[in-house]
Design a protein around this motif. Structure first.
Motif, mmCIF file in Angstrom:
data_model
loop_
_atom_site.group_PDB
_atom_site.id
_atom_site.type_symbol
_atom_site.label_atom_id
_atom_site.label_comp_id
_atom_site.label_asym_id
_atom_site.label_seq_id
_atom_site.Cartn_x
_atom_site.Cartn_y
_atom_site.Cartn_z
ATOM 1 N N ALA A 176 0.855 -1.187 0.000
ATOM 2 C CA ALA A 176 0.000 0.000 0.000
ATOM 3 C C ALA A 176 0.890 1.236 0.000
ATOM 4 C CB ALA A 176 -0.926 0.010 1.211
ATOM 5 N N ILE A 177 0.313 2.344 -0.393
ATOM 6 C CA ILE A 177 1.022 3.630 -0.383
ATOM 7 C C ILE A 177 0.379 4.517 0.675
ATOM 8 C CG2 ILE A 177 1.610 5.709 -1.676
ATOM 9 C CD1 ILE A 177 3.147 3.327 -2.609
ATOM 10 N N TYR A 178 1.221 5.051 1.548
ATOM 11 C CA TYR A 178 0.733 5.941 2.601
ATOM 12 C C TYR A 178 1.218 7.367 2.333
ATOM 13 C CZ TYR A 178 0.955 8.582 6.928
ATOM 14 O OH TYR A 178 0.874 9.574 7.848
ATOM 15 N N GLY A 179 0.292 8.309 2.395
ATOM 16 C CA GLY A 179 0.629 9.729 2.315
ATOM 17 C C GLY A 179 1.013 10.182 0.922
ATOM 18 N N LEU A 180 1.310 11.463 0.835
ATOM 19 C CA LEU A 180 1.807 12.089 -0.394
ATOM 20 C C LEU A 180 2.999 12.955 -0.025
ATOM 21 C CD1 LEU A 180 -1.439 13.211 -2.270
ATOM 22 C CD2 LEU A 180 0.110 11.361 -2.908
ATOM 23 N N GLU A 181 4.060 12.833 -0.795
ATOM 24 C CA GLU A 181 5.283 13.574 -0.491
ATOM 25 C C GLU A 181 6.029 13.859 -1.781
ATOM 26 O OE1 GLU A 181 9.293 12.170 1.554
ATOM 27 O OE2 GLU A 181 7.627 12.207 2.979
ATOM 28 N N VAL A 182 6.394 15.100 -1.995
ATOM 29 C CA VAL A 182 7.118 15.500 -3.203
ATOM 30 C C VAL A 182 8.604 15.560 -2.903
ATOM 31 C CG1 VAL A 182 7.439 17.287 -4.956
ATOM 32 C CG2 VAL A 182 5.148 16.800 -4.075
ATOM 33 N N ALA B 86 -8.977 14.741 7.741
ATOM 34 C CA ALA B 86 -8.051 13.899 6.977
ATOM 35 C C ALA B 86 -8.683 13.485 5.650
ATOM 36 C CB ALA B 86 -7.670 12.669 7.783
ATOM 37 N N ALA B 87 -7.840 13.331 4.639
ATOM 38 C CA ALA B 87 -8.326 12.860 3.346
ATOM 39 C C ALA B 87 -8.863 11.441 3.476
ATOM 40 C CB ALA B 87 -7.194 12.909 2.321
ATOM 41 N N ARG B 88 -9.809 11.094 2.654
ATOM 42 C CA ARG B 88 -10.441 9.783 2.721
ATOM 43 C C ARG B 88 -9.508 8.721 2.131
ATOM 44 N NH1 ARG B 88 -15.699 8.258 3.322
ATOM 45 N NH2 ARG B 88 -16.359 10.437 3.112
ATOM 46 N N ASP B 89 -9.313 7.645 2.869
ATOM 47 C CA ASP B 89 -8.498 6.538 2.373
ATOM 48 C C ASP B 89 -9.224 5.812 1.243
ATOM 49 O OD1 ASP B 89 -6.606 7.099 4.324
ATOM 50 O OD2 ASP B 89 -7.481 5.699 5.772
ATOM 51 N N ASP B 90 -8.441 5.206 0.358
ATOM 52 C CA ASP B 90 -8.981 4.429 -0.760
ATOM 53 C C ASP B 90 -8.467 3.010 -0.627
ATOM 54 O OD1 ASP B 90 -9.869 3.337 -3.104
ATOM 55 O OD2 ASP B 90 -9.100 4.920 -4.404
ATOM 56 N N ALA B 91 -9.231 2.172 0.093
ATOM 57 C CA ALA B 91 -8.775 0.803 0.358
ATOM 58 C C ALA B 91 -8.662 -0.002 -0.930
ATOM 59 C CB ALA B 91 -9.742 0.121 1.332
ATOM 60 N N ALA C 97 -7.782 0.986 -3.892
ATOM 61 C CA ALA C 97 -6.553 1.346 -4.602
ATOM 62 C C ALA C 97 -5.320 1.230 -3.716
ATOM 63 C CB ALA C 97 -6.665 2.765 -5.151
ATOM 64 N N LYS C 98 -5.508 0.811 -2.442
ATOM 65 C CA LYS C 98 -4.398 0.678 -1.488
ATOM 66 C C LYS C 98 -3.686 2.021 -1.286
ATOM 67 C CE LYS C 98 -5.020 -3.822 -1.261
ATOM 68 N NZ LYS C 98 -6.060 -3.991 -2.308
ATOM 69 N N ARG C 99 -4.470 3.097 -1.163
ATOM 70 C CA ARG C 99 -3.928 4.434 -0.926
ATOM 71 C C ARG C 99 -4.471 4.933 0.400
ATOM 72 N NH1 ARG C 99 -2.317 7.606 -5.023
ATOM 73 N NH2 ARG C 99 -1.666 8.919 -3.294
ATOM 74 N N TYR C 100 -3.549 5.315 1.289
ATOM 75 C CA TYR C 100 -3.943 5.719 2.633
ATOM 76 C C TYR C 100 -3.315 7.071 2.984
ATOM 77 C CZ TYR C 100 -5.816 1.060 3.186
ATOM 78 O OH TYR C 100 -6.555 -0.074 3.025
ATOM 79 N N TYR C 101 -4.096 7.873 3.700
ATOM 80 C CA TYR C 101 -3.639 9.191 4.132
ATOM 81 C C TYR C 101 -3.606 9.302 5.653
ATOM 82 C CZ TYR C 101 -4.606 9.953 -0.752
ATOM 83 O OH TYR C 101 -4.601 9.831 -2.123
ATOM 84 N N THR C 102 -4.107 8.293 6.337
ATOM 85 C CA THR C 102 -3.980 8.156 7.782
ATOM 86 C C THR C 102 -3.267 6.845 8.054
ATOM 87 O OG1 THR C 102 -6.023 9.391 8.190
ATOM 88 C CG2 THR C 102 -5.224 7.989 9.967
ATOM 89 N N PHE C 103 -2.275 6.888 8.941
ATOM 90 C CA PHE C 103 -1.495 5.689 9.214
ATOM 91 C C PHE C 103 -2.266 4.787 10.185
ATOM 92 C CE2 PHE C 103 2.166 3.125 10.482
ATOM 93 C CZ PHE C 103 2.808 2.978 9.258
ATOM 94 N N ALA C 104 -3.371 4.248 9.675
ATOM 95 C CA ALA C 104 -4.233 3.360 10.453
ATOM 96 C C ALA C 104 -3.797 1.930 10.182
ATOM 97 C CB ALA C 104 -5.693 3.577 10.080
ATOM 98 N N VAL C 105 -3.040 1.366 11.091
ATOM 99 C CA VAL C 105 -2.413 0.065 10.861
ATOM 100 C C VAL C 105 -3.452 -1.024 10.635
ATOM 101 C CG1 VAL C 105 -0.950 -1.717 11.896
ATOM 102 C CG2 VAL C 105 -0.335 0.692 12.122
ATOM 103 N N ARG C 106 -4.488 -1.074 11.451
ATOM 104 C CA ARG C 106 -5.505 -2.100 11.311
ATOM 105 C C ARG C 106 -6.185 -2.053 9.941
ATOM 106 N NH1 ARG C 106 -4.822 -6.584 13.826
ATOM 107 N NH2 ARG C 106 -4.908 -6.501 16.089
#
Length: 244
Positions: free
Chosen positions: A78-84, A143-148, A150-159
């Motif tokens: 999965a990809i977490y966050g956005l960073e340039v 927080a931005a909505r996660d997209d399960a 597409a495996k894209r997450y913006y909150t580091f919610a481990v579960r």
């Protein structure tokens, strides 16, 4: 009809001025509490960074230096966050590490990768990774909505990430890989400036997180606004009382 006494002219405005003053003082006091809390966190991180790594187990305090051995599960990423970095948009690659025996899986935050392109190293054999235990996060209201899907997450919610990656019984924290480079370690994680992209992918953290600590400045700002509000009200009251 009698004329109001001079001091009566400022009674009603005082009922509006005092709550504003209380809010400003309350915000300043809250920032002082945040300052004390952040200093404690920084002290814990400094101590944790100097300790030798210990095996990853279920009951592991946040930011403990840990190590784990296993195999990265193919496709469980999965990809977490956005960073340039430079001109390239990317995020942090999170992968499931299947460990031998009856040890539960562990999510591993391997490091930054571009969203498109780049040759990502995906070891097929057994690997040993080390870093720190990164705690899970709660979803914030803004927080931005996660997209399960597409495996894209913006909150580091481990579960949530573990369930989407087919590892619902993974540990309740993740291991963030730390790979020190030569020279001073660059700040990494939790609001600090990311290290530059050097080409190897994933590009892991080079040190323990170094959270920003701006709370003293915030407290001074709020108390300064409270002082300015008092001065403004006193000047206005003086002018109001002098009116005939």
């Amino acid at each position: 009809m009698s004329r109001p006494l001079p001091w009566q002219r400022i009674v009603l405005p005082s009922f509006f001025a005092l709550p504003i003053l209380a809010v400003l003082l309350g915000l300043g006091t809250w920032q002082l509490h945040r300052l004390s809390w952040k200093q404690g966190v920084l002290a814990e991180l400094a101590v944790a960074a100097t300790r030798p790594p210990v095996p990853a187990v279920a009951e592991t305090p946040a930011f403990t230096r840990i190590t784990a051995t296993g195999r990265f599960r193919p496709g469980a990423e999965a990809i977490y966050g956005l960073e340039v970095r430079g001109t390239t948009l990317g995020g942090s690659l999170v992968t499931v590490l299947d460990r031998p025996g009856d040890q539960p899986p562990l999510l591993v935050e391997r490091g930054w990768v571009p969203l498109e392109g780049g040759r990502i190293d995906r070891p097929e054999g057994e690997v040993t990774v080390s870093g720190y235990a990164r705690p899970t996060e709660r979803h914030g209201f803004l927080a931005a909505r996660d997209d399960a899907a597409a495996k894209r997450y913006y909150t580091f919610a481990v579960r949530d990430m573990a369930a989407a990656l087919g590892a619902p019984y993974a540990l309740e924290y993740a291991l963030t890989v730390v790979l020190p480079r030569g020279g001073p370690a660059a700040p990494s994680g939790l609001g600090s400036t990311p290290a530059p992209w050097h080409g190897a992918l994933p590009d892991p953290a080079t040190g323990f997180p170094e959270p920003n600590n701006p709370h003293l400045g915030y407290a001074i700002t709020w108390f300064g606004l409270a002082g300015a509000w008092v001065v403004i009200f006193l000047l206005w009251s003086r002018k109001r009382l002098s009116e005939t």
